[in-house]
Design a protein around this motif. Structure first.
Motif, PDB file in Angstrom:
ATOM      1  N   PHE A   1       0.848  -1.191   0.009  1.00 16.18           N
ATOM      2  CA  PHE A   1       0.016  -0.157  -0.059  1.00 16.18           C
ATOM      3  C   PHE A   1       0.962   1.217  -0.145  1.00 16.18           C
ATOM      4  CE2 PHE A   1      -2.199  -3.168   2.485  1.00 16.18           C
ATOM      5  CZ  PHE A   1      -3.813  -3.350   1.761  1.00 16.18           C
ATOM      6  N   TRP A   2       0.482   2.373  -0.743  1.00 18.25           N
ATOM      7  CA  TRP A   2       0.881   3.574  -0.338  1.00 18.25           C
ATOM      8  C   TRP A   2      -0.208   4.959  -0.456  1.00 18.25           C
ATOM      9  CZ3 TRP A   2       1.733   1.042  -4.949  1.00 18.25           C
ATOM     10  CH2 TRP A   2       1.251   1.638  -6.149  1.00 18.25           C
ATOM     11  N   THR A   3      -0.110   5.719  -0.174  1.00 17.95           N
ATOM     12  CA  THR A   3      -1.101   6.973  -0.036  1.00 17.95           C
ATOM     13  C   THR A   3      -0.262   8.341   0.171  1.00 17.95           C
ATOM     14  OG1 THR A   3      -2.960   7.843   0.395  1.00 17.95           O
ATOM     15  CG2 THR A   3      -1.667   6.810   2.282  1.00 17.95           C
ATOM     16  N   ALA A   4      -0.694   9.354  -0.437  1.00 15.94           N
ATOM     17  CA  ALA A   4       0.304  10.520  -0.265  1.00 15.94           C
ATOM     18  C   ALA A   4      -0.711  10.982   1.198  1.00 15.94           C
ATOM     19  CB  ALA A   4      -0.180  11.638  -1.448  1.00 15.94           C
ATOM     20  N   VAL A   5       0.029  11.681   2.089  1.00 19.66           N
ATOM     21  CA  VAL A   5      -0.752  12.201   3.235  1.00 19.66           C
ATOM     22  C   VAL A   5      -0.734  13.649   3.235  1.00 19.66           C
ATOM     23  CG1 VAL A   5      -0.338  10.225   4.622  1.00 19.66           C
ATOM     24  CG2 VAL A   5       1.482  12.188   4.654  1.00 19.66           C
ATOM     25  N   ASN A   6       0.102  14.263   2.222  1.00 18.92           N
ATOM     26  CA  ASN A   6      -0.037  15.667   1.919  1.00 18.92           C
ATOM     27  C   ASN A   6       0.242  16.102   0.558  1.00 18.92           C
ATOM     28  OD1 ASN A   6       0.933  18.375   1.848  1.00 18.92           O
ATOM     29  ND2 ASN A   6       1.628  18.522   3.859  1.00 18.92           N
ATOM     30  N   LEU A   7      -1.054  16.604   0.025  1.00 15.68           N
ATOM     31  CA  LEU A   7      -1.102  16.872  -1.372  1.00 15.68           C
ATOM     32  C   LEU A   7      -0.234  17.662  -2.068  1.00 15.68           C
ATOM     33  CD1 LEU A   7      -5.058  16.032  -2.007  1.00 15.68           C
ATOM     34  CD2 LEU A   7      -3.006  14.444  -2.179  1.00 15.68           C
TER      35      LEU A   7
ATOM     36  N   ASN B   1      -2.768   5.772   7.553  1.00 16.24           N
ATOM     37  CA  ASN B   1      -2.214   6.752   6.578  1.00 16.24           C
ATOM     38  C   ASN B   1      -3.387   7.587   5.756  1.00 16.24           C
ATOM     39  OD1 ASN B   1       0.444   5.756   7.368  1.00 16.24           O
ATOM     40  ND2 ASN B   1       0.524   4.546   5.593  1.00 16.24           N
ATOM     41  N   VAL B   2      -4.311   6.770   5.364  1.00 15.85           N
ATOM     42  CA  VAL B   2      -5.402   7.281   4.817  1.00 15.85           C
ATOM     43  C   VAL B   2      -6.269   8.296   5.620  1.00 15.85           C
ATOM     44  CG1 VAL B   2      -7.660   6.939   3.711  1.00 15.85           C
ATOM     45  CG2 VAL B   2      -5.823   5.544   3.262  1.00 15.85           C
ATOM     46  N   ALA B   3      -6.278   8.050   6.961  1.00 12.11           N
ATOM     47  CA  ALA B   3      -6.810   8.817   8.028  1.00 12.11           C
ATOM     48  C   ALA B   3      -6.108  10.049   8.006  1.00 12.11           C
ATOM     49  CB  ALA B   3      -7.056   8.243   9.180  1.00 12.11           C
ATOM     50  N   GLU B   4      -4.750  10.165   7.913  1.00 12.58           N
ATOM     51  CA  GLU B   4      -3.994  11.366   8.146  1.00 12.58           C
ATOM     52  C   GLU B   4      -4.251  11.968   6.839  1.00 12.58           C
ATOM     53  OE1 GLU B   4       0.608  12.531   8.741  1.00 12.58           O
ATOM     54  OE2 GLU B   4      -0.067  10.626   9.055  1.00 12.58           O
ATOM     55  N   LEU B   5      -4.381  11.568   5.639  1.00 14.28           N
ATOM     56  CA  LEU B   5      -4.679  12.229   4.330  1.00 14.28           C
ATOM     57  C   LEU B   5      -5.914  12.936   4.531  1.00 14.28           C
ATOM     58  CD1 LEU B   5      -4.473  13.029   1.413  1.00 14.28           C
ATOM     59  CD2 LEU B   5      -5.428  10.852   0.953  1.00 14.28           C
ATOM     60  N   ARG B   6      -7.113  12.194   4.938  1.00 14.59           N
ATOM     61  CA  ARG B   6      -8.328  12.912   5.372  1.00 14.59           C
ATOM     62  C   ARG B   6      -8.152  14.302   6.091  1.00 14.59           C
ATOM     63  NH1 ARG B   6      -8.910  10.618   1.187  1.00 14.59           N
ATOM     64  NH2 ARG B   6     -10.317   8.643   0.724  1.00 14.59           N
ATOM     65  N   LYS B   7      -7.548  14.037   7.138  1.00 13.38           N
ATOM     66  CA  LYS B   7      -7.300  14.960   8.091  1.00 13.38           C
ATOM     67  C   LYS B   7      -6.623  16.295   7.424  1.00 13.38           C
ATOM     68  CE  LYS B   7      -5.177  16.092  12.583  1.00 13.38           C
ATOM     69  NZ  LYS B   7      -4.215  15.431  13.554  1.00 13.38           N
ATOM     70  N   TRP B   8      -5.732  15.991   6.514  1.00 14.02           N
ATOM     71  CA  TRP B   8      -5.138  16.972   5.900  1.00 14.02           C
ATOM     72  C   TRP B   8      -5.946  17.772   4.699  1.00 14.02           C
ATOM     73  CZ3 TRP B   8      -4.290  18.644   0.818  1.00 14.02           C
ATOM     74  CH2 TRP B   8      -3.473  19.734   0.588  1.00 14.02           C
ATOM     75  N   GLN B   9      -6.982  16.844   4.066  1.00 16.56           N
ATOM     76  CA  GLN B   9      -7.809  17.579   3.201  1.00 16.56           C
ATOM     77  C   GLN B   9      -8.618  18.419   3.847  1.00 16.56           C
ATOM     78  OE1 GLN B   9      -9.014  13.569   1.745  1.00 16.56           O
ATOM     79  NE2 GLN B   9      -8.070  14.162  -0.221  1.00 16.56           N
ATOM     80  N   ALA B  10      -9.183  17.857   5.184  1.00 22.87           N
ATOM     81  CA  ALA B  10     -10.263  18.888   5.867  1.00 22.87           C
ATOM     82  C   ALA B  10      -9.561  20.061   6.346  1.00 22.87           C
ATOM     83  CB  ALA B  10     -10.709  18.014   7.129  1.00 22.87           C
ATOM     84  N   ALA B  11      -8.348  20.044   6.488  1.00 23.18           N
ATOM     85  CA  ALA B  11      -7.710  21.143   7.072  1.00 23.18           C
ATOM     86  C   ALA B  11      -7.416  22.366   5.838  1.00 23.18           C
ATOM     87  CB  ALA B  11      -6.558  21.023   7.908  1.00 23.18           C
ATOM     88  N   ASN B  12      -7.397  21.716   4.581  1.00 18.41           N
ATOM     89  CA  ASN B  12      -7.134  22.517   3.715  1.00 18.41           C
ATOM     90  C   ASN B  12      -8.139  22.717   2.821  1.00 18.41           C
ATOM     91  OD1 ASN B  12      -3.872  23.126   3.524  1.00 18.41           O
ATOM     92  ND2 ASN B  12      -4.256  20.774   4.574  1.00 18.41           N
ATOM     93  N   GLU B  13      -9.626  22.462   2.917  1.00 19.07           N
ATOM     94  CA  GLU B  13     -10.727  22.523   2.020  1.00 19.07           C
ATOM     95  C   GLU B  13     -10.523  24.435   1.780  1.00 19.07           C
ATOM     96  OE1 GLU B  13     -13.779  21.103   3.960  1.00 19.07           O
ATOM     97  OE2 GLU B  13     -13.400  18.872   3.198  1.00 19.07           O
TER      98      GLU B  13
END
Length: 407
Positions: free
Chosen positions: A372-378, A395-407
């Motif tokens: 598996f791999w996923t970006a956590v900061n776009l 790791n996906v949860a961390e990505l969602r957290k970043w997305q929420a903070a950068n909407e």
């Protein structure tokens, strides 16, 4: 009474007109030569004198002919060595025929010259002499042989100066700034469509012509392993495009570069397409070089387990959209042959042109059990790798957290 002032005595019978003018008198009291021998003697004398005059004339003519031959021979030698311009003050000949080498530094006005692939020093010399850039082929060849870098002169179109010193002309041909060809830079990860646009922007070649050339594998040298599809085979690099180049020639040099990169790494020919396919996935997914070998390993691990790859970049490519436009619903569309969420294995073709680092990552993947791999900061492209689903979910949860903070 007569007005005559001079008197001539009458000539008597025993006198002749010759006596009056002092000639030798032959009279009755004198003895004449017997049998006309005097007349014969004088005639013989005249004939002897005439023969001598003719001999002298023949000798004079012979001497004159020899002298003319010698002068003509000397003139020919001088003409051959110095050239007609030296003898006759120009006569339409160029200065290059009058001197061995120009003193430089040259002057504007020269037409662009083309150095063709495989041109020898002698061929270059002939081209430059004809263009009025160097004085003589000999001067250029001397300068060419004296410069250890001269053999690395590249084919192309060059803008030089008229009447250059030969050694300066060699240096100018070694200077990339002298090239008048256009530079086309293709970034890593570009699709064929993006590459056509970039080429057209620089060269003004119509995109339609580039697409048509890409559909002719023979014209662009596309290997059979590509299956007639150019995607992934246009190597990302900077290319020199000569004035007047056609679409096929531009794409051909990109394909040739891809083949060169694969062969130089010892990739078996029957693996060329597979390596490019995997490398294109790495190229589009990885943002940082250290992640490439890990991603290549995760792809290998998934393929070895017959797992779906679930690579968003492949799905987006099949839909002709940017990855940021991808939705969950799109990942469920089985009609998209590039949907790696629905189809096991590699996509039908590469999805972009991979660079050397992505190719190297596929050929030398880092050891590991990641699947598996996923970006956590776009924004930064920071990527996390995982070996289990639990780690991946975190790791996906961390990505969602970043997305929420950068909407």
């Amino acid at each position: 009474m007569s007005n005559q002032t001079e008197w001539w005595a009458p000539v008597t019978s025993d006198e002749s007109a010759a006596d009056l003018f002092g000639s030798e008198r032959v009279g009755q009291g004198a003895r004449a030569p017997q049998g006309g021998s005097a007349r014969r003697s004088r005639s013989a004398g005249r004939r002897q004198a005439e023969r001598m005059r003719k001999q002298r004339r023949r000798r004079s003519v012979a001497v004159l002919v020899v002298a003319l031959v010698m002068v003509a021979g000397a003139a020919y030698v001088v003409f051959s060595v110095l050239g007609g311009a030296s003898l006759f003050g120009g006569g339409g000949s160029s200065q290059a025929e009058q001197v061995e080498d120009f003193s430089g530094p040259g002057r504007p006005g020269a037409q662009p010259v083309v150095i063709n692939p495989g041109d020898t020093g002698a061929a270059m010399a002939a081209t430059l002499v004809d263009a009025g850039i160097v004085a003589t082929a000999g001067a250029f060849l001397d300068a060419y042989e004296a410069n250890p870098d001269a053999s690395s002169i590249q084919p192309g179109t060059y803008q030089l100066l008229l009447e250059m010193k030969a050694s300066d002309a060699v240096l100018a041909l070694l200077d990339p700034a002298s090239k008048v060809s256009m530079k086309v830079t293709i970034p890593e990860g570009y699709t064929a469509s993006q590459i056509y646009d970039r080429i057209s922007e620089v060269t003004l070649l119509p995109v339609d012509q580039l697409k048509a050339a890409a559909e002719d594998p023979a014209a662009i040298g596309l290997p059979a392993e590509a299956g007639g599809k150019v995607e992934g085979w246009l190597f990302p690099s900077t290319y020199q495009v000569e004035p007047g180049a056609d679409a096929a020639s531009v794409l051909r040099q990109m394909v040739e570069r891809t083949v060169q990169e694969l062969t130089s790494r010892g990739v078996p020919q029957d693996q060329w397409e597979t390596v490019l396919n995997k490398a294109s996935l790495v190229e589009r997914e990885a943002r940082h070089d250290p992640d490439r070998p890990k991603m290549a390993r995760a792809i290998e691990n998934r393929l070895a387990r017959d797992m779906i790859l679930q690579i968003d970049a492949a799905v987006a490519y099949g839909l002709g959209i940017n990855g940021t436009q991808l939705t969950r619903e799109m990942t469920r569309d089985a009609s998209n042959p590039y949907n790696t969420y629905m189809h096991v294995g590699l996509p039908p073709t590469p999805i972009a042109s991979p660079g050397a680092k992505s190719i190297d990552a596929v050929l030398n993947p880092e050891a590991g059990d990641w699947i598996f791999w996923t970006a956590v900061n776009l924004d930064t492209g920071e990527t996390r790798f995982a070996t289990t689903m639990e780690e991946h979910d975190a790791n996906v949860a961390e990505l969602r957290k970043w997305q929420a903070a950068n909407e």
